[in-house]
Design a protein around this motif. Sequence first.
Motif, PDB file in Angstrom:
ATOM      1  N   SER A 101      26.588   4.160  23.324  1.00  0.00           N
ATOM      2  CA  SER A 101      27.420   5.481  23.398  1.00  0.00           C
ATOM      3  C   SER A 101      27.246   5.906  24.830  1.00  0.00           C
ATOM      4  O   SER A 101      28.248   6.130  25.585  1.00  0.00           O
ATOM      5  N   ASP A 102      26.026   5.796  25.472  1.00  0.00           N
ATOM      6  CA  ASP A 102      25.869   5.833  26.814  1.00  0.00           C
ATOM      7  C   ASP A 102      26.632   5.138  27.887  1.00  0.00           C
ATOM      8  O   ASP A 102      27.005   5.472  28.948  1.00  0.00           O
ATOM      9  N   GLN A 103      26.968   3.836  27.477  1.00  0.00           N
ATOM     10  CA  GLN A 103      27.609   2.968  28.086  1.00  0.00           C
ATOM     11  C   GLN A 103      29.335   2.804  27.857  1.00  0.00           C
ATOM     12  O   GLN A 103      29.825   1.864  28.245  1.00  0.00           O
ATOM     13  N   ASP A 104      29.734   3.975  27.416  1.00  0.00           N
ATOM     14  CA  ASP A 104      31.142   4.156  27.136  1.00  0.00           C
ATOM     15  C   ASP A 104      31.796   3.098  26.249  1.00  0.00           C
ATOM     16  O   ASP A 104      33.041   2.590  26.201  1.00  0.00           O
ATOM     17  N   VAL A 105      30.693   2.930  24.928  1.00  0.00           N
ATOM     18  CA  VAL A 105      31.319   2.070  23.974  1.00  0.00           C
ATOM     19  C   VAL A 105      31.813   3.067  22.656  1.00  0.00           C
ATOM     20  O   VAL A 105      30.984   4.025  22.358  1.00  0.00           O
ATOM     21  N   THR A 106      32.891   2.924  22.288  1.00  0.00           N
ATOM     22  CA  THR A 106      33.339   3.968  21.123  1.00  0.00           C
ATOM     23  C   THR A 106      33.425   2.715  19.796  1.00  0.00           C
ATOM     24  O   THR A 106      33.955   1.835  19.816  1.00  0.00           O
ATOM     25  N   ILE A 107      32.649   3.388  18.751  1.00  0.00           N
ATOM     26  CA  ILE A 107      32.769   2.601  17.508  1.00  0.00           C
ATOM     27  C   ILE A 107      33.758   3.219  16.384  1.00  0.00           C
ATOM     28  O   ILE A 107      33.407   4.638  16.203  1.00  0.00           O
ATOM     29  N   LYS A 108      34.457   2.742  15.997  1.00  0.00           N
ATOM     30  CA  LYS A 108      35.563   3.234  14.838  1.00  0.00           C
ATOM     31  C   LYS A 108      34.991   2.520  13.661  1.00  0.00           C
ATOM     32  O   LYS A 108      35.116   1.361  13.645  1.00  0.00           O
ATOM     33  N   THR A 109      34.792   3.336  12.502  1.00  0.00           N
ATOM     34  CA  THR A 109      34.569   2.712  11.028  1.00  0.00           C
ATOM     35  C   THR A 109      35.727   2.946  10.265  1.00  0.00           C
ATOM     36  O   THR A 109      36.345   3.634  10.698  1.00  0.00           O
ATOM     37  N   ARG A 110      35.622   2.187   9.131  1.00  0.00           N
ATOM     38  CA  ARG A 110      36.732   2.089   8.215  1.00  0.00           C
ATOM     39  C   ARG A 110      38.082   1.598   9.223  1.00  0.00           C
ATOM     40  O   ARG A 110      39.193   1.946   8.657  1.00  0.00           O
ATOM     41  N   TRP A 111      37.797   0.658   9.993  1.00  0.00           N
ATOM     42  CA  TRP A 111      39.274   0.111  10.854  1.00  0.00           C
ATOM     43  C   TRP A 111      38.885  -1.288  10.324  1.00  0.00           C
ATOM     44  O   TRP A 111      38.079  -1.912  10.951  1.00  0.00           O
ATOM     45  N   ARG A 112      39.737  -1.939   9.716  1.00  0.00           N
ATOM     46  CA  ARG A 112      39.684  -3.200   9.336  1.00  0.00           C
ATOM     47  C   ARG A 112      40.888  -4.003  10.111  1.00  0.00           C
ATOM     48  O   ARG A 112      42.183  -3.702   9.971  1.00  0.00           O
ATOM     49  N   TRP A 113      40.567  -5.189  10.590  1.00  0.00           N
ATOM     50  CA  TRP A 113      41.638  -6.178  11.290  1.00  0.00           C
ATOM     51  C   TRP A 113      42.208  -6.707  10.117  1.00  0.00           C
ATOM     52  O   TRP A 113      41.537  -7.265   9.086  1.00  0.00           O
TER      53      TRP A 113
END
Length: 391
Positions: free
Chosen positions: A120-132
């Motif tokens: 999170s501190d490194q500018d990584v955003t995690i989106k859950t319930r996102w299915r490819w």
Amino acid sequence: MTRALVIGAGPAGLMAADMLSRAGHSVLVADAMPSPARKFLMAGKSGLNLTKTEPFDQFCKAFGPSLPRLRPMLSAFGPEEVCAWAGALGQPLFTGSTGRVFPTAMKASPLLRAWLENLSDQDVTIKTRWRWIGWDGRACVLRTQEGTERLTPDATILACGGASWSRLGSDGAWAAYLPEKVAPFRPANMGFRLEWSTHMRRHFGSAIKGIALYAGAQTSRGEIVISARGLEGGGLYALSSALRDGAALTLDLAPDLGATEVRARLTRPRGKNSLSNHLRKTLRLDPAKIALLTEFARPLPDDLAPLIKSLPVPHLGPRPIDEAISTAGGLRFDTLDEGLMLLDRPGTFACGEMLDWEAPTGGYLLTACLATGRWAGLSAAHYLSGASGNP
């Protein structure tokens, strides 16, 4: 526009995102599940085995035919590097008597929590319930709770997992979007089915220790567990690929004694002792081992030594793939370049269990997931910078 997209928030995907973000790229991680790294957390419930300390060449043997492709990645991020990485996340470690390395906390959650905070501190955003759900031209298509997203990142890393433990996110559904690139999935590190006689019921749940297991040219000294459905446990998992491919399973119930010594001990006078007591006193066989002997050697011959040293176990094949700890099969290496980029889709990389490799439990699986994730992340960073060559 999303600069870098990672699909899958397991150890491989998070490590790839870590490498991309350290290289200065903003990263979006999309995961189909409600929270990241669910299989990782489940694996850590009984003690998170991060890696194994042993001579590197010995460590590499666990990867069998896949080693030529994996070795550069393991050389760059092997057991020593895994330990240093966990230490940098504030997780003290200890090494067990067999060389297996665990966090002192014996759980995955503290390590994962620290890792996610760093990301999170490194500018990584995690989106859950996102299915490819595949591609639409250049765009990655993702199904979300809010609708369909179409993203066109400059680099994409697929870290979609294998095809076991579907309830934790590894269902292999991604294979439909990579036609003709995927070797068929098969179970790995799995239990094997047996139909027990009624006398075995009281031994369900018993751990069998101090034995050797053989399957073809492979051998193991790990323990196994008797369950209502058959046999399972680390000793068996180490042989699962050979057994799955048709090798016969045999057990040595007294591996530290030669056949001559076993026979000599058995010929000692029994007196009024039952056979079970005689086996216990002369060979230190516990009730569960004796139960296995009587299950698979009936009617018992006069000379038990050969069966004690090589007891055939006629199993009925592996448990279903969704019950396996991991899978063989997946995205073939011949569809990828040396940097793990898809040959026919520049800018798209793959890593982790979705690749076609397998290894036994004991720290090998997780180390290789982290190593391939790191390699794919660095390769994607090279690609984004316009650099040539591999990490």
